[in-house]
Design a protein around this motif. Structure first.
Motif, PDB file in Angstrom:
ATOM      1  N   GLY A 172       9.706 -11.022 -13.974  1.00  0.00           N
ATOM      2  CA  GLY A 172      11.091 -11.387 -14.245  1.00  0.00           C
ATOM      3  C   GLY A 172      11.937 -11.434 -12.988  1.00  0.00           C
ATOM      4  N   GLY A 173      11.292 -11.361 -11.809  1.00  0.00           N
ATOM      5  CA  GLY A 173      12.038 -11.494 -10.556  1.00  0.00           C
ATOM      6  C   GLY A 173      12.710 -10.237 -10.071  1.00  0.00           C
ATOM      7  N   VAL A 174      12.395  -9.066 -10.675  1.00  0.00           N
ATOM      8  CA  VAL A 174      13.023  -7.811 -10.240  1.00  0.00           C
ATOM      9  C   VAL A 174      11.955  -6.793  -9.869  1.00  0.00           C
ATOM     10  CG1 VAL A 174      15.098  -8.141 -11.635  1.00  0.00           C
ATOM     11  CG2 VAL A 174      13.142  -6.931 -12.606  1.00  0.00           C
ATOM     12  N   LEU A 175      12.372  -5.798  -9.071  1.00  0.00           N
ATOM     13  CA  LEU A 175      11.486  -4.685  -8.756  1.00  0.00           C
ATOM     14  C   LEU A 175      11.438  -3.732  -9.945  1.00  0.00           C
ATOM     15  CD1 LEU A 175      12.543  -3.876  -5.079  1.00  0.00           C
ATOM     16  CD2 LEU A 175      10.737  -5.402  -5.888  1.00  0.00           C
ATOM     17  N   GLU A 176      10.414  -2.897  -9.978  1.00  0.00           N
ATOM     18  CA  GLU A 176      10.252  -1.999 -11.112  1.00  0.00           C
ATOM     19  C   GLU A 176      11.187  -0.800 -10.995  1.00  0.00           C
ATOM     20  OE1 GLU A 176       6.480  -0.340 -13.762  1.00  0.00           O
ATOM     21  OE2 GLU A 176       6.229  -0.825 -11.650  1.00  0.00           O
ATOM     22  N   TYR A 177      11.561  -0.252 -12.137  1.00  0.00           N
ATOM     23  CA  TYR A 177      12.435   0.924 -12.196  1.00  0.00           C
ATOM     24  C   TYR A 177      11.661   2.175 -11.762  1.00  0.00           C
ATOM     25  CZ  TYR A 177       9.892   1.073 -16.623  1.00  0.00           C
ATOM     26  OH  TYR A 177       8.904   1.063 -17.575  1.00  0.00           O
ATOM     27  N   PRO A 178      12.368   3.281 -11.429  1.00  0.00           N
ATOM     28  CA  PRO A 178      11.702   4.528 -11.031  1.00  0.00           C
ATOM     29  C   PRO A 178      10.930   5.159 -12.189  1.00  0.00           C
ATOM     30  CG  PRO A 178      14.015   4.530 -10.379  1.00  0.00           C
ATOM     31  CD  PRO A 178      13.831   3.369 -11.300  1.00  0.00           C
ATOM     32  N   HIS A 179       9.882   5.905 -11.843  1.00  0.00           N
ATOM     33  CA  HIS A 179       9.063   6.585 -12.841  1.00  0.00           C
ATOM     34  C   HIS A 179       9.093   8.095 -12.617  1.00  0.00           C
ATOM     35  CE1 HIS A 179       7.190   2.915 -14.428  1.00  0.00           C
ATOM     36  NE2 HIS A 179       7.209   2.487 -13.178  1.00  0.00           N
ATOM     37  N   TYR A 180       8.986   8.846 -13.707  1.00  0.00           N
ATOM     38  CA  TYR A 180       8.922  10.306 -13.636  1.00  0.00           C
ATOM     39  C   TYR A 180       7.892  10.800 -14.654  1.00  0.00           C
ATOM     40  CZ  TYR A 180      13.515   9.774 -11.402  1.00  0.00           C
ATOM     41  OH  TYR A 180      14.547   9.406 -10.582  1.00  0.00           O
ATOM     42  N   THR A 181       7.301  11.967 -14.386  1.00  0.00           N
ATOM     43  CA  THR A 181       6.409  12.596 -15.352  1.00  0.00           C
ATOM     44  C   THR A 181       6.542  14.110 -15.222  1.00  0.00           C
ATOM     45  OG1 THR A 181       4.161  12.646 -16.239  1.00  0.00           O
ATOM     46  CG2 THR A 181       4.375  12.681 -13.837  1.00  0.00           C
ATOM     47  N   ARG A 182       5.848  14.867 -16.053  1.00  0.00           N
ATOM     48  CA  ARG A 182       5.945  16.317 -16.042  1.00  0.00           C
ATOM     49  C   ARG A 182       5.467  16.900 -14.705  1.00  0.00           C
ATOM     50  NH1 ARG A 182       4.634  15.237 -21.554  1.00  0.00           N
ATOM     51  NH2 ARG A 182       2.438  15.031 -21.010  1.00  0.00           N
ATOM     52  N   PRO A 183       6.118  17.992 -14.268  1.00  0.00           N
ATOM     53  CA  PRO A 183       7.146  18.783 -14.939  1.00  0.00           C
ATOM     54  C   PRO A 183       8.535  18.169 -14.832  1.00  0.00           C
ATOM     55  CG  PRO A 183       6.685  19.751 -12.814  1.00  0.00           C
ATOM     56  CD  PRO A 183       5.694  18.619 -12.993  1.00  0.00           C
ATOM     57  N   ALA A 184       9.426  18.582 -15.727  1.00  0.00           N
ATOM     58  CA  ALA A 184      10.782  18.033 -15.734  1.00  0.00           C
ATOM     59  C   ALA A 184      11.574  18.449 -14.508  1.00  0.00           C
ATOM     60  CB  ALA A 184      11.517  18.462 -17.008  1.00  0.00           C
ATOM     61  N   VAL A 185      11.219  19.617 -13.943  1.00  0.00           N
ATOM     62  CA  VAL A 185      11.862  20.076 -12.708  1.00  0.00           C
ATOM     63  C   VAL A 185      10.768  20.406 -11.703  1.00  0.00           C
ATOM     64  CG1 VAL A 185      13.348  21.805 -11.642  1.00  0.00           C
ATOM     65  CG2 VAL A 185      13.826  21.033 -13.976  1.00  0.00           C
ATOM     66  N   PHE A 186      10.856  19.801 -10.532  1.00  0.00           N
ATOM     67  CA  PHE A 186       9.874  20.042  -9.478  1.00  0.00           C
ATOM     68  C   PHE A 186      10.597  20.403  -8.200  1.00  0.00           C
ATOM     69  CE2 PHE A 186       7.429  18.323  -5.828  1.00  0.00           C
ATOM     70  CZ  PHE A 186       6.345  19.195  -5.898  1.00  0.00           C
ATOM     71  N   ARG A 187      10.407  21.655  -7.757  1.00  0.00           N
ATOM     72  CA  ARG A 187      11.039  22.172  -6.533  1.00  0.00           C
ATOM     73  C   ARG A 187      12.537  21.907  -6.535  1.00  0.00           C
ATOM     74  NH1 ARG A 187       6.695  21.268  -1.554  1.00  0.00           N
ATOM     75  NH2 ARG A 187       4.940  22.277  -2.612  1.00  0.00           N
ATOM     76  N   GLY A 188      13.130  22.171  -7.657  1.00  0.00           N
ATOM     77  CA  GLY A 188      14.577  22.041  -7.784  1.00  0.00           C
ATOM     78  C   GLY A 188      15.072  20.648  -8.096  1.00  0.00           C
ATOM     79  N   ARG A 189      14.180  19.691  -8.151  1.00  0.00           N
ATOM     80  CA  ARG A 189      14.567  18.312  -8.434  1.00  0.00           C
ATOM     81  C   ARG A 189      14.289  17.987  -9.900  1.00  0.00           C
ATOM     82  NH1 ARG A 189      15.041  14.962  -3.785  1.00  0.00           N
ATOM     83  NH2 ARG A 189      14.615  16.111  -1.851  1.00  0.00           N
TER      84      ARG A 189
END
Length: 264
Positions: A172-189
């Protein structure tokens, strides 16, 4: 789909394609892959496939005779089979071209080498010339592997999840969105709260917004092609811009009842 690779180093191609998605496609019968070596069509004991360029100059040039014989062997003499050449002066390889190749039942890719190939081969036997970018590789095998990998993963059933290919960068002419997976918090992020909300419509809006913002920031060339945005995308972007503008507004830290110091 059947792909024949004309290469001086078939072992390089066969090694790289014996793993991961391309290997899985071959096992499943979605891809039939073979290599043809121009050296097998030479007639001297050194199996010579290159020679000095007419007119002098540095480097060597791939000879027409063994190369054409290898191409004709790969196509089985069928002139309707597309023959692609990896060359730094070819058209850029894009996701759109990968999608086009994925619809073909059969194609051949010729791996360029040395200073190039005899121009008569280009004129008479090459259908299309393709480049990965504005740089020069030692040989065309790596470029051919990139083309093969990008194309094979688009074949039906190869990825296992059809949505995976539909949601990737450049679709569709766009870059892909960011991805995340477990754990929900990693080193404070942490992760964006919307992704754990369970609200699928809001997740879809967030992902589309992030794809637009990332494309605008990282690939101005792609962004220009998207303009003007459709109403839905423009609405998402306006909402994002308004939120960002609000975040950037910093409240004044000084209290009105604090005395102003006198520099004197």
């Amino acid at each position: 789909m059947r792909v024949d690779v004309v290469t001086l180093f078939p072992e390089l191609i066969l090694q790289a394609t014996s793993h991961s998605i391309v290997q899985r496609a071959q096992v499943a019968g979605s891809l039939e892959l073979d290599c043809v070596n121009p050296r097998d069509f030479t007639h001297d004991r050194h199996r010579t496939v290159d020679d000095c360029p007419f007119g002098g100059g540095a480097g060597m040039v791939m000879k027409a005779e063994p190369l054409v014989a290898a191409i004709e062997s790969a196509t089985k003499g069928d002139p309707s089979v597309p023959v692609l050449l990896t060359a730094p002066d070819g058209e850029p390889f894009t996701q759109a071209l990968a999608q086009e190749l994925a619809t073909l039942p059969r194609w051949v890719v010729v791996c360029g080498h040395y200073e190039g190939i005899d121009e008569r081969v280009r004129e008479g036997w090459i259908t299309r010339e393709v480049s990965l970018g504005d740089y020069v590789l030692t040989g065309g095998e790596l470029a051919a592997l990139v083309m093969l990998d990008a194309t094979v993963r688009l074949l039906p059933g190869v990825l296992g999840n059809e949505e995976s290919a539909q949601e990737e960068s450049f679709e569709g002419g766009v870059l892909e969105y960011p991805h995340y997976t477990r754990p929900a918090v990693f080193r404070g992020r942490g992760i964006p709260e919307v992704l754990t909300s369970g609200h699928h419509a809001n997740v879809a809006k967030w992902r589309r917004t992030q794809a637009l913002v990332r494309t605008r920031a990282r690939r101005p060339d792609l962004w220009e092609k998207l303009l003007p945005l459709g109403k839905a995308d423009q609405k998402l972007l306006d909402a994002y811009n308004a939120t960002e503008a609000q975040v950037r507004v910093e409240p004044c830290s000084a209290r009105v009842d604090e005395p102003v110091s006198n520099p004197e």
